[in-house]
Design an enzyme around this catalytic site. Sequence first.
Site, PDB file in Angstrom:
ATOM      1  N   ASP A   1      25.776  -8.342 -14.675  1.00  0.00           N
ATOM      2  CA  ASP A   1      25.163  -7.021 -14.747  1.00  0.00           C
ATOM      3  C   ASP A   1      26.270  -5.963 -14.747  1.00  0.00           C
ATOM      4  O   ASP A   1      26.608  -5.390 -13.724  1.00  0.00           O
ATOM      5  CB  ASP A   1      24.239  -6.842 -13.542  1.00  0.00           C
ATOM      6  CG  ASP A   1      23.357  -5.610 -13.694  1.00  0.00           C
ATOM      7  OD1 ASP A   1      23.324  -5.049 -14.798  1.00  0.00           O
ATOM      8  OD2 ASP A   1      22.712  -5.228 -12.708  1.00  0.00           O
TER       9      ASP A   1
ATOM     10  N   CYS B   1      14.566   0.451  30.614  1.00  0.00           N
ATOM     11  CA  CYS B   1      13.748   0.481  29.392  1.00  0.00           C
ATOM     12  C   CYS B   1      13.288  -0.948  29.055  1.00  0.00           C
ATOM     13  O   CYS B   1      14.114  -1.837  28.842  1.00  0.00           O
ATOM     14  CB  CYS B   1      14.541   1.066  28.239  1.00  0.00           C
ATOM     15  SG  CYS B   1      13.624   1.018  26.683  1.00  0.00           S
TER      16      CYS B   1
ATOM     17  N   LYS C   1      24.395 -14.112 -16.563  1.00  0.00           N
ATOM     18  CA  LYS C   1      24.390 -12.822 -17.256  1.00  0.00           C
ATOM     19  C   LYS C   1      24.918 -11.794 -16.261  1.00  0.00           C
ATOM     20  O   LYS C   1      24.287 -11.515 -15.239  1.00  0.00           O
ATOM     21  CB  LYS C   1      22.953 -12.488 -17.663  1.00  0.00           C
ATOM     22  CG  LYS C   1      22.821 -11.257 -18.503  1.00  0.00           C
ATOM     23  CD  LYS C   1      21.385 -11.146 -19.019  1.00  0.00           C
ATOM     24  CE  LYS C   1      21.217  -9.929 -19.891  1.00  0.00           C
ATOM     25  NZ  LYS C   1      21.484  -8.680 -19.160  1.00  0.00           N
TER      26      LYS C   1
ATOM     27  N   GLU D   1      58.084 -10.498  -5.436  1.00  0.00           N
ATOM     28  CA  GLU D   1      58.746 -10.885  -6.692  1.00  0.00           C
ATOM     29  C   GLU D   1      58.154 -10.108  -7.869  1.00  0.00           C
ATOM     30  O   GLU D   1      58.854  -9.642  -8.756  1.00  0.00           O
ATOM     31  CB  GLU D   1      58.537 -12.387  -6.947  1.00  0.00           C
ATOM     32  CG  GLU D   1      59.315 -13.265  -6.004  1.00  0.00           C
ATOM     33  CD  GLU D   1      58.841 -14.717  -6.065  1.00  0.00           C
ATOM     34  OE1 GLU D   1      59.692 -15.590  -6.185  1.00  0.00           O
ATOM     35  OE2 GLU D   1      57.618 -14.948  -6.004  1.00  0.00           O
TER      36      GLU D   1
ATOM     37  N   GLU E   1      25.033 -19.587 -19.168  1.00  0.00           N
ATOM     38  CA  GLU E   1      26.046 -18.775 -18.488  1.00  0.00           C
ATOM     39  C   GLU E   1      25.348 -17.699 -17.686  1.00  0.00           C
ATOM     40  O   GLU E   1      24.283 -17.234 -18.080  1.00  0.00           O
ATOM     41  CB  GLU E   1      26.949 -18.075 -19.516  1.00  0.00           C
ATOM     42  CG  GLU E   1      27.852 -18.989 -20.285  1.00  0.00           C
ATOM     43  CD  GLU E   1      28.323 -18.317 -21.578  1.00  0.00           C
ATOM     44  OE1 GLU E   1      29.318 -17.597 -21.534  1.00  0.00           O
ATOM     45  OE2 GLU E   1      27.671 -18.525 -22.616  1.00  0.00           O
TER      46      GLU E   1
ATOM     47  N   CYS F   1      18.855   4.962  23.687  1.00  0.00           N
ATOM     48  CA  CYS F   1      18.056   5.125  24.892  1.00  0.00           C
ATOM     49  C   CYS F   1      18.959   4.669  26.030  1.00  0.00           C
ATOM     50  O   CYS F   1      19.530   3.584  25.978  1.00  0.00           O
ATOM     51  CB  CYS F   1      16.801   4.255  24.844  1.00  0.00           C
ATOM     52  SG  CYS F   1      15.970   4.149  26.445  1.00  0.00           S
TER      53      CYS F   1
ATOM     54  N   CYS G   1      12.755   7.837  23.360  1.00  0.00           N
ATOM     55  CA  CYS G   1      12.649   6.397  23.107  1.00  0.00           C
ATOM     56  C   CYS G   1      11.193   6.026  22.828  1.00  0.00           C
ATOM     57  O   CYS G   1      10.311   6.387  23.609  1.00  0.00           O
ATOM     58  CB  CYS G   1      13.168   5.635  24.325  1.00  0.00           C
ATOM     59  SG  CYS G   1      12.881   3.851  24.227  1.00  0.00           S
TER      60      CYS G   1
ATOM     61  N   LYS H   1      15.625 -13.733 -17.391  1.00  0.00           N
ATOM     62  CA  LYS H   1      15.847 -12.709 -16.360  1.00  0.00           C
ATOM     63  C   LYS H   1      15.348 -13.191 -15.006  1.00  0.00           C
ATOM     64  O   LYS H   1      14.226 -13.665 -14.887  1.00  0.00           O
ATOM     65  CB  LYS H   1      15.103 -11.427 -16.740  1.00  0.00           C
ATOM     66  CG  LYS H   1      15.581 -10.824 -18.060  1.00  0.00           C
ATOM     67  CD  LYS H   1      16.888 -10.097 -17.879  1.00  0.00           C
ATOM     68  CE  LYS H   1      16.606  -8.642 -17.694  1.00  0.00           C
ATOM     69  NZ  LYS H   1      17.671  -7.745 -17.960  1.00  0.00           N
TER      70      LYS H   1
ATOM     71  N   TYR I   1      32.685 -13.259 -22.862  1.00  0.00           N
ATOM     72  CA  TYR I   1      31.594 -14.185 -23.163  1.00  0.00           C
ATOM     73  C   TYR I   1      31.491 -14.621 -24.617  1.00  0.00           C
ATOM     74  O   TYR I   1      30.694 -15.481 -24.951  1.00  0.00           O
ATOM     75  CB  TYR I   1      30.251 -13.650 -22.655  1.00  0.00           C
ATOM     76  CG  TYR I   1      29.803 -12.334 -23.226  1.00  0.00           C
ATOM     77  CD1 TYR I   1      29.221 -12.273 -24.484  1.00  0.00           C
ATOM     78  CD2 TYR I   1      29.943 -11.152 -22.500  1.00  0.00           C
ATOM     79  CE1 TYR I   1      28.794 -11.072 -25.009  1.00  0.00           C
ATOM     80  CE2 TYR I   1      29.522  -9.946 -23.017  1.00  0.00           C
ATOM     81  CZ  TYR I   1      28.941  -9.907 -24.274  1.00  0.00           C
ATOM     82  OH  TYR I   1      28.533  -8.720 -24.787  1.00  0.00           O
TER      83      TYR I   1
ATOM     84  N   CYS J   1      10.067   3.769  26.141  1.00  0.00           N
ATOM     85  CA  CYS J   1       9.944   4.268  27.514  1.00  0.00           C
ATOM     86  C   CYS J   1       9.867   5.797  27.599  1.00  0.00           C
ATOM     87  O   CYS J   1       9.623   6.343  28.673  1.00  0.00           O
ATOM     88  CB  CYS J   1      11.120   3.769  28.359  1.00  0.00           C
ATOM     89  SG  CYS J   1      12.684   4.508  27.879  1.00  0.00           S
TER      90      CYS J   1
HETATM   91 ZN   LIG Z   1      13.816   3.278  26.207  1.00  0.00          ZN
END
Ligand SMILES: [Zn+2]
Length: 657
Positions: free
Chosen positions: A112, A423, A110, A32, A108, A418, A400, A306, A217, A403
Site C-alpha cells: 500500500d 478507589c 500488494k 568504513e 505477491e 484518580c 473519577c 483485497k 514488482y 469513586c
Molecule cells: Zn477513583
Amino acid sequence: MVINRIKFLKDEINKSNYKYYVEEDPYLSDFEYDKLFAELRELEEKHPLLKTADSPTQRVGSVSEKFFSHKHKYRLYSLDNTYNYEDLKSWYEKIQKEFKEPVELVCELKIDGLAIALTYDKGIFTLGVTRGDGVTGENITNNLKTIKAIPLKLFEEKSVEVRGEIYMPKTSFERLNEENLKNGEKVFANPRNAASGSLRQLDSKITAQRDLSMFTYTGIFENSADTPDNHYDGMMYLKKLGFKINPNIRLCKNADEAINFCKEWENKRFELDYATDGVVIKVNSFAQQQELGFTARAPKWATAFKFPPEEVTTKLLDVELNVGKTGAVTPVAILTPVQLGGSVVQRASLHNFDEIKRLDVRIGDSVLIKKAAEIIPKVIKVMETDEHDNLPVYTAPETCPCCGQKLETREQEVVLYCTNPDCPAINKEKINYWASKEAMDIDNIGPAVIEQLYNSGFIKTPVDLYKLTMEDFLSLEGVKEKSASNMYEAIQKSKNNPLKRFITALSIRNVGKETADILACEYGSLENLMAANVEELAEINGIGDKIAEEIFEYFHEEKNIEMLKNLEELGVKPALAPKAVSDIFKGATFVLTGTLQNMTRDEASEIIKSHGGKTSSSVSKNTTYVLAGANAGSKLDKAQNLEIPILTENEFLEMIK
Ligand SMILES: [Zn+2]
C-alpha cells in the site's frame, strides 16, 4: 589513477547499499562506509568532470521549482480487484479454460504505497516518474535518487523500465508523526500519505531525511532477449540486477494454492513493518499473458485480491472511561459494530484526552478507525460531516468515574489520574494485574472472579488473595467445590513464583516485565533488591537514574514495607533467580518461534539467559539464532531471508549440554 579509484569507490558504496537496503545484510560498517563516501566526495569535488549521475553522492538532494509532467513510454494499467475466494476461483477457471497446458500463478503482497516507473539506460538510473493517471505522471527523479533501495547503477548494463511501490515503514511513519506533532507540523493519516507527502517535496533534501523504501514488482526490458520466460524468473532476475523485491512471493500451481497464500497473509500482514492491502496474483507465463491481453483499463492476466479493510469508518456512540491500576483514567471509544481486518470491532483506543481534543472527536461523530499490530484498534480521524458542528464538544471528566474523586495531572504528563487510595476501580485493577499472565499468572483467577470477591468484601488488595479460604470461594454465587479448589490451589501455587514475576506484580512505577527480569537476575533475591541503593541501581544496564530512584523509593515507603512483610507472613516467598550457569551465549540474541517439545518458550528463554544470552521478539539482522519449534510462522521465513541460522530444539539442547 583517479578515475579507477572513483570507480572502485562507487562500486563499493553501491554494493554496500545493495547489501544493506536490499538484502538487509550489512557488508561495510558505518565507519568504513562513511570513510569511502567522504573520499569519493572529495575526489569528485577536485575532479568535477568525473562526477556522474550514478554516483552515490548524488543521493543527497537538491531543490526543484516544480515537477514537470512526463508521458509514460509504456502505460501503467490498473488491476481489477477480487474481494472473495469464490471470485478468485472463477477468475482462474475462466483463464485455465483458454489453455491446454496448466496455468501457473505468482502471488505477491500488494504494497500500500505509491506506484512509480523507473528508467535505466544501459544500467544507469536516468528517470523516475509517478504513476499519475497511468498515461502521464510527474518527473520526480531527484527525489527518487535519495531512496537507497533504488539502485543508481545496476550490476549489468541493461536498459529496462521497472515499476515499483514506494512505501514508508510503519515504525518510521510513527516516528515522523511523533516529531511532527511535537513541532506543531502536519500529522499524516497513514504511511501511504506520509510517503506521498515525502515524495512530492520540491526540496529533495527533505525526501532524503524521510525513511522511504521501494519494492520492485515488474520490469520491461528494452531488448526482448533479456526478458525471461515468466514473471517469477523475471523477478529473480530483477533482484540479481540490484532491485529490492518483496521476499513474500510464491509460485502457485493453481487457484487453491493462491487462495492459501492469501489466507496466510490475511492475518500475518499485521506483523509486517509496511502496509499491505491485498495480494497481487498474476499468470506466470509471459506467453500466456500475451495471449490473454488487456481490457481497456486492466490486464486480464492479473487480479488484486483485497484483504478486508484495515481502516473503516463507523459511528462513535460513546466514550467509556477506564481506570487503570495506576489510577490513570483513559478514554475508550464505543462504536457501532463494524467489520475491520477480519473481525467485528466495537471498541477502539482514543489514547488520552489531549488526543480527543486534537482530533476534536465528539460523541455522534463518524470516525475513521484503523487496525494495526495492536489488539485494540484506534481512532485516527474524524470524518467531515454536516452533523459534526452541531454536536457538543467533548469535555474531559473532572472526577473519577468510579469513586468521584477529583482527577489530577502529574508533572509533564497529559494523563489524568484518580489519586484516591481507596478507589475501588484502582484496587480491582491492581489485583487483576497481580493475577494476570504477565505478573503472577494465577490460573482461574480472572477479572470476573476478582469482581465477585471484591464486591463480597473478601479482598481489597493483592495480599488478601493469600488469606482466602476454601469456604470463602464456596460462598460465592455459582462456585462449586471443583472450581473453588482450582482457584484456591492456583493461589497457593503462585506463592513460590519466580522472583521476576513477583517484582513485575508489585507494579512499581516504570518497572515492567523486562526491567523486573533485569532486577531479578542482578539481585537474585528480594532481600538483596530491597537493600540496594540508588547509585547501585542506576549502574545496572537498562535502568536509568529516574527508574533507580523510583525503585528505591518504592522499597522505602512505609506501606509497601508493611505489605511485603504481610506477604511473607502469608507464605509468599518468590523463588530465587537462577545464577548464571555459563556464558556460552554471551553476545548472542535468540528469537523463539513455534511450539517446543521439551520446554515452554519461557523456560527456553530462561535457559538462554542463564547462559549469558538474550532473547528478542522479532527477527532482524541483529538476531544470532532463531530457535524454531513446530508450526513456526513468519519469523522463520524472515530468518531464512536474512540467512540467520535456525536451530531445532535438539540442536539447541545439544549446545547447552
Ligand atoms: Zn477513583
